[in-house]
Enzyme design. Structure first.
Site, PDB file in Angstrom:
ATOM      1  CB  CYS A 106     -10.456 -25.047   5.210  1.00 27.24           C
ATOM      2  SG  CYS A 106      -9.846 -26.739   5.425  1.00 27.24           S
TER       3      CYS A 106
ATOM      4  N   GLY B 193      -1.735 -23.587   5.073  1.00 30.73           N
ATOM      5  CA  GLY B 193      -0.374 -23.576   5.625  1.00 30.73           C
ATOM      6  C   GLY B 193       0.667 -23.724   4.532  1.00 30.73           C
TER       7      GLY B 193
ATOM      8  CG  HIS C 161      -1.197 -19.853   7.927  1.00 32.62           C
ATOM      9  ND1 HIS C 161      -1.167 -21.199   8.179  1.00 32.62           N
ATOM     10  CD2 HIS C 161      -2.394 -19.615   7.306  1.00 32.62           C
ATOM     11  CE1 HIS C 161      -2.278 -21.765   7.711  1.00 32.62           C
ATOM     12  NE2 HIS C 161      -3.039 -20.821   7.191  1.00 32.62           N
TER      13      HIS C 161
ATOM     14  CG  ASN D 285      -3.906 -22.021  11.182  1.00 32.84           C
ATOM     15  OD1 ASN D 285      -4.471 -23.019  11.626  1.00 32.84           O
ATOM     16  ND2 ASN D 285      -4.586 -20.974  10.686  1.00 32.84           N
TER      17      ASN D 285
ATOM     18  CD  GLN E 204      -9.973 -28.125   9.400  1.00 30.83           C
ATOM     19  OE1 GLN E 204      -9.612 -29.032   8.631  1.00 30.83           O
ATOM     20  NE2 GLN E 204      -9.147 -27.565  10.269  1.00 30.83           N
TER      21      GLN E 204
ATOM     22  CB  CYS F  96      -2.267 -27.202   6.969  1.00 33.19           C
ATOM     23  SG  CYS F  96      -3.067 -25.607   7.265  1.00 33.19           S
ATOM     24  N   GLY F  97      -3.697 -26.966   3.725  1.00 30.18           N
ATOM     25  CA  GLY F  97      -3.591 -26.303   2.427  1.00 30.18           C
ATOM     26  C   GLY F  97      -3.203 -24.842   2.563  1.00 30.18           C
TER      27      GLY F  97
ATOM     28  CD  GLU G  12      -5.163 -27.509   9.948  1.00 31.82           C
ATOM     29  OE1 GLU G  12      -6.272 -26.999  10.135  1.00 31.82           O
ATOM     30  OE2 GLU G  12      -4.927 -28.326   9.035  1.00 31.82           O
TER      31      GLU G  12
HETATM   32  N1  LIG Z   1      -7.165 -24.558  11.168  1.00 34.62           N
HETATM   33  C1  LIG Z   1      -7.358 -23.499  10.164  1.00 34.62           C
HETATM   34  C2  LIG Z   1      -8.527 -23.870   9.217  1.00 34.62           C
HETATM   35  C3  LIG Z   1      -8.226 -25.090   8.352  1.00 34.62           C
HETATM   36  C4  LIG Z   1      -6.952 -24.958   7.578  1.00 34.62           C
HETATM   37  C5  LIG Z   1      -6.447 -26.221   6.901  1.00 34.62           C
HETATM   38  N2  LIG Z   1      -7.139 -27.446   7.220  1.00 34.62           N
HETATM   39  C6  LIG Z   1      -6.312 -26.032   5.399  1.00 34.62           C
HETATM   40  O1  LIG Z   1      -6.361 -27.006   4.642  1.00 34.62           O
HETATM   41  O2  LIG Z   1      -6.079 -24.856   4.994  1.00 34.62           O
HETATM   42  C7  LIG Z   1      -7.684 -22.176  10.867  1.00 34.62           C
HETATM   43  O3  LIG Z   1      -8.141 -22.212  12.014  1.00 34.62           O
HETATM   44  O4  LIG Z   1      -7.473 -21.123  10.239  1.00 34.62           O
END
Ligand SMILES: N[C@H](CCC[C@H](N)C(=O)O)C(=O)O
Length: 268
Positions: free
Chosen positions: A73, A211, A150, A181, A46, A208-209, A199
């Site tokens: 994110c 996630g 998600h 996600n 990102q 993925c936080g 993701e």
């Molecule tokens: N790919 C995610 C954004 C980044 C999420 C991830 N990198 C995190 O740490 O939450 C989306 O399109 O909603």
């Protein structure tokens, strides 16, 4: 003349962070994809642009490697909180988040999860706890919105799932009008989960936080785990605390690797 940036990561989910609070930066989707390229650009999952905010200490804009702007994110929020100093409020498209320094790195109040099918969003009405859908053996997921969307599958062995193949199919399924996600999780203890994530807008990431937040919430909601939950991802572990009716509190590392400058001549 260049664009200064910080290269940072949260458990291997990596970011280019540009502090544009003084000098505004405007990048096209093509520019963002070029910088994301791990062979010819800088490389990131990102791109994060920090801007001035009238609502909070700063505004954080989040762009996936495919160039699309998204609402949340988790890993990057910890990195931005680390850059801005502890006890900071950060405005995002998904809401205003509160970050503070904590044992184990940085803690972020991620706000309350949402479960209604229209807020995920799904294309039609459905019970988001136990969805009557499936894709080649991945069945009956939950869906949670934690600022971003998600879908969470609980399986016997997350490492046995061909997520590189099923991830993109599920991400772009017509059931998810804003894409999704894709989380595949295994419960490994009363408060322990193994997780792998495909993701939206990126692909497989090391962590993925959001996630981890969505998966812990879905497990607690289904009675599969009790909080606080340790979520182990390929890049490391996060602690997720949540009870129904409360905010999600995510705690984990935020790492600064180096600072650099993007040559605006190269960027074109
Ligand atoms: N790919 C995610 C954004 C980044 C999420 C991830 N990198 C995190 O740490 O939450 C989306 O399109 O909603």
């Amino acid at each position: 003349m260049g664009i200064a940036f910080h290269k940072m990561h949260g458990l291997g989910n990596d970011f280019v962070v540009i502090d544009a609070r003084v000098q505004p930066v405007s990048l096209s989707e093509a520019h963002i994809r070029a910088i994301a390229d791990r062979n010819t650009g800088v490389g990131f999952d990102q791109l994060i642009i920090i801007e001035a905010s009238t609502e909070a200490d700063a505004r954080m804009r989040i762009f996936n490697a495919d160039g699309g702007e998204v609402e949340a994110c988790g890993n990057a929020t910890r990195c931005v909180a680390r850059l801005l100093g502890s006890d900071v409020r950060i405005e995002t498209l998904g809401g205003i988040l509160h970050g503070r320094a904590a044992a184990g790195g940085v803690s972020i109040d991620m706000g309350q999860p949402r479960f209604d099918w229209q807020t995920i969003p799904l294309a039609y009405a459905m019970d988001t706890r136990d969805m009557p859908v499936g894709w080649d053996g991945l069945e009956r997921p939950s869906a949670v919105n934690v600022g971003n969307p998600h879908v969470v599958f609980f399986v016997a062995d997350t490492h046995a799932v061909p997520l590189d193949m099923l991830g993109p199919r599920i991400e772009t399924d017509a059931l998810f009008p804003e894409r999704i996600n894709v989380n595949v999780a295994t419960i490994t203890g009363p408060s322990a989960i193994d997780l792998r994530v495909w993701e939206r807008g990126v692909g497989l990431t090391r962590a993925c936080g959001t996630g981890a937040c969505a998966t812990a919430v879905a497990a607690i909601r289904l009675g599969l785990a009790t909080g606080p939950v340790t979520v182990s991802l390929p890049g490391g572990a996060l602690e997720i605390a949540w009870q129904p009716g409360e905010s999600i509190i995510m705690t984990g590392a935020a790492t600064h690797v180096f600072s650099g400058e993007i040559d605006t001549g190269w960027l074109g």
